[in-house]
Design an enzyme around this catalytic site. Structure first.
Site, PDB file in Angstrom:
ATOM      1  N   GLY A  74       3.411  11.469  74.982  1.00 33.50           N
ATOM      2  CA  GLY A  74       2.412  10.529  75.479  1.00 33.50           C
ATOM      3  C   GLY A  74       1.002  11.102  75.434  1.00 33.50           C
ATOM      4  O   GLY A  74       0.060  10.426  75.004  1.00 33.50           O
ATOM      5  N   THR A  75       0.864  12.341  75.852  1.00 32.63           N
ATOM      6  CA  THR A  75      -0.467  12.949  75.896  1.00 32.63           C
ATOM      7  C   THR A  75      -1.101  12.988  74.509  1.00 32.63           C
ATOM      8  O   THR A  75      -2.266  12.619  74.333  1.00 32.63           O
ATOM      9  CB  THR A  75      -0.382  14.374  76.479  1.00 32.63           C
ATOM     10  N   ASN A 158       1.358   5.102  86.659  1.00 32.74           N
ATOM     11  CA  ASN A 158       2.436   6.059  86.914  1.00 32.74           C
ATOM     12  C   ASN A 158       2.548   6.469  88.378  1.00 32.74           C
ATOM     13  O   ASN A 158       3.583   6.959  88.796  1.00 32.74           O
ATOM     14  CB  ASN A 158       2.248   7.296  86.034  1.00 32.74           C
ATOM     15  N   GLN A 196       4.738   4.193  80.923  1.00 29.78           N
ATOM     16  CA  GLN A 196       5.666   3.827  81.999  1.00 29.78           C
ATOM     17  C   GLN A 196       6.371   2.496  81.745  1.00 29.78           C
ATOM     18  O   GLN A 196       7.159   2.037  82.576  1.00 29.78           O
ATOM     19  CB  GLN A 196       4.910   3.754  83.343  1.00 29.78           C
ATOM     20  N   SER A 216       6.029   7.595  75.321  1.00 29.36           N
ATOM     21  CA  SER A 216       6.569   8.951  75.353  1.00 29.36           C
ATOM     22  C   SER A 216       8.080   8.914  75.572  1.00 29.36           C
ATOM     23  O   SER A 216       8.556   8.301  76.523  1.00 29.36           O
ATOM     24  CB  SER A 216       5.909   9.697  76.521  1.00 29.36           C
ATOM     25  N   ALA A 217       8.825   9.578  74.703  1.00 28.86           N
ATOM     26  CA  ALA A 217      10.293   9.533  74.785  1.00 28.86           C
ATOM     27  C   ALA A 217      10.822  10.112  76.093  1.00 28.86           C
ATOM     28  O   ALA A 217      11.877   9.709  76.574  1.00 28.86           O
ATOM     29  CB  ALA A 217      10.902  10.289  73.602  1.00 28.86           C
ATOM     30  N   THR A 256       5.113  19.350  60.247  1.00 22.30           N
ATOM     31  CA  THR A 256       6.483  18.874  60.045  1.00 22.30           C
ATOM     32  C   THR A 256       6.953  18.122  61.280  1.00 22.30           C
ATOM     33  O   THR A 256       6.848  18.620  62.395  1.00 22.30           O
ATOM     34  CB  THR A 256       7.421  20.065  59.759  1.00 22.30           C
ATOM     35  N   CYS A 356       1.617  15.066  87.215  1.00 23.79           N
ATOM     36  CA  CYS A 356       0.945  15.433  85.977  1.00 23.79           C
ATOM     37  C   CYS A 356      -0.293  16.281  86.168  1.00 23.79           C
ATOM     38  O   CYS A 356      -0.937  16.668  85.219  1.00 23.79           O
ATOM     39  CB  CYS A 356       0.614  14.174  85.203  1.00 23.79           C
TER      40      CYS A 356
HETATM   41  C1  LIG Z   1       3.897  10.651  81.302  1.00 21.77           C
HETATM   42  C2  LIG Z   1       2.687   9.906  81.026  1.00 21.77           C
HETATM   43  C3  LIG Z   1       1.771  10.357  80.060  1.00 21.77           C
HETATM   44  C4  LIG Z   1       1.957  11.643  79.305  1.00 21.77           C
HETATM   45  O1  LIG Z   1       3.109  11.692  78.519  1.00 21.77           O
HETATM   46  P1  LIG Z   1       3.714  13.109  78.052  1.00 21.77           P
HETATM   47  O2  LIG Z   1       4.844  12.752  77.152  1.00 21.77           O
HETATM   48  O3  LIG Z   1       4.138  13.818  79.304  1.00 21.77           O
HETATM   49  O4  LIG Z   1       2.660  13.845  77.350  1.00 21.77           O
HETATM   50  C5  LIG Z   1       0.637   9.595  79.845  1.00 21.77           C
HETATM   51  N1  LIG Z   1       0.426   8.458  80.535  1.00 21.77           N
HETATM   52  C6  LIG Z   1       1.279   7.996  81.459  1.00 21.77           C
HETATM   53  C7  LIG Z   1       0.998   6.722  82.163  1.00 21.77           C
HETATM   54  C8  LIG Z   1       2.435   8.707  81.743  1.00 21.77           C
HETATM   55  O5  LIG Z   1       3.262   8.251  82.677  1.00 21.77           O
END
Ligand SMILES: *Cc1c(COP(=O)(O)O)cnc(C)c1O
Length: 415
Positions: A74-75, A158, A196, A216-217, A256, A356
């Protein structure tokens, strides 16, 4: 020694990986290990697996496979969206200083990107939210200007679970774009951090009207360190890569790819979205049960959208106003951190406002933004988030543990 059984109530921080997902990753770690960019048989087989994963994602969010850029989570997706657009816009200042719009309650991944863009010379508007965390469409409309390049508003928060009216916000941006001539060359781009959302909210990018979308997985029962950014075809040229090299992922993300992780992530995504209607109502019932009971404790209040007042809306899937798995509480006169540790000692994993900000004890910017400013309330914030494996029994144990821990901590602080 067998590890003590833990009650895990921190699904918003990360989720366990589904066993079906683990199983899907395995062949791509051992038998099919080729580099997906290699042209020999082994490479081609890897690439095939990865492209199948891309297809799965694209079907489920209703885009083309070529509109998906795989990332490390996600980041990174959020960084690529905001800094990718921002860096390019800052190079082209013919239209004046580029302007960006976001909100005060975004994840740190989003906010820190905008701080960086400010350092680089951009102008950023941080929209206010109301006492439940909602952004008003009118406040976005007022903030849009001829210099606006990108709007980034999270889909669901979140910390407090507020679900934004993404459709209303995207319509406002669309109307603005129509009024502003040069529809295709100079459109305001709309990004949403949807980390989320999977399993709970509609992710059809066309219905939502978003141009960029991050997920984000590790938040949908897939392996950590995998994510994706949806980039609408016509905006690909508006982004610059952040990582340079061999030109993978259509030149937007060199390096990769994590083939096995992505195959596992696609499997997890598929399973999370399947039967989600049933799972949403199961989790929402647990949420209501917990909230109803926890609010019976003295001086405990719920932060974020009132789940009972919005109940009629919640019945219609489309109008969900709070994530069904999110419970954020303020406990008067108690440190959230201390409460979290007390529960941890009893084998229950919850979180303070957000997981976070790497162990910081600073008050949450989200809680501050919804107007919880009194010290005695704002410092006692905890977040309990439910998921696929949460049971009513676990919640009963947690309610009892909370009750004991709160009275213990209040006793201690009264000495
Ligand atoms: C978890 C989250 C992220 C970051 O995702 P990562 O996979 O941990 O880098 C960004 N935004 C929100 C709203 C999240 O809940």
């Amino acid at each position: 020694m067998k590890p003590k059984k833990v009650i895990y109530l921190d699904y918003a921080a990360t989720t366990p990986v589904l066993k079906e997902s683990v199983k899907a990753t395995k062949p791509y770690q051992t038998e099919v290990f080729g580099n997906p960019s290699s042209l020999h048989t082994m490479g081609v087989r890897s690439k095939k697996g990865m492209e199948e994963a891309r297809k799965t994602f694209s079907k489920l969010i209703n885009c083309r496979p070529e509109e998906i850029v795989f990332t490390s989570g996600g980041t990174e997706s959020v960084n690529l969206a905001i800094l990718g657009v921002g860096k390019k816009a800052l190079r082209n200042t013919a239209n004046g200083k580029p302007h960006f719009i976001t909100t005060k309650i975004e994840h740190h991944a989003v906010l820190e990107c905008f701080r960086e863009l400010e350092v680089m010379g951009a102008k950023v508007t941080y929209l206010d939210v109301d006492s439940e965390g909602f952004v008003k469409v009118e406040s976005l409309e007022k903030a849009l200007s001829p210099q606006t390049v990108l709007v980034s508003i999270m889909y669901a928060n979140n910390e407090i679970g507020t679900v934004q009216n993404i459709l209303g916000l995207s319509k406002a941006i669309h109307s603005f774009n129509i009024k502003r001539k040069g529809l295709n060359t100079n459109r305001v781009i709309f990004h949403t951090d949807a980390c989320q959302a999977p399993g709970f909210l509609d992710l059809n990018v066309n219905r939502l009207g978003v141009d960029l979308l991050s997920i984000s997985a590790s938040k949908f029962y897939g392996p950590k360190g995998n994510g994706l950014l949806f980039v609408r075809q016509e905006f690909k040229t508006k982004l610059e890569p952040l990582i340079y090299g061999g030109g993978q992922e259509m030149g937007l993300r060199s390096g990769t790819e994590n083939v096995s992780g992505l195959v596992g992530a696609a499997k997890a995504f598929e399973l999370t979205l399947k039967n989600s209607t049933k799972e949403i109502s199961r989790i929402r019932d647990l949420q209501k049960y917990f909230v109803k009971n926890v609010l019976k404790l003295k001086d405990v209040k719920l932060n974020g959208p009132d789940i009972f007042a919005h109940e009629a809306q919640a019945k219609s899937h489309k109008l969900i106003s709070r994530l069904p798995n999110n419970i954020n509480l303020s406990v008067k006169g108690v440190e959230g951190e201390a409460l979290m540790l007390y529960l941890d000692a009893k084998g229950i994993c919850i979180s303070t406002g957000s997981a976070c900000s790497t162990g910081s004890t600073e008050r949450s910017h989200v809680i501050k933004s919804i107007g919880v400013t009194a010290e005695e309330w704002s410092k006692g914030t905890i977040r309990i988030t439910l998921g696929k494996f949460t049971t009513k029994k676990e919640l009963d144990i947690t309610l009892q543990a909370l009750k004991e821990s709160i009275s213990m901590l209040r006793k201690v602080s009264n000495i």
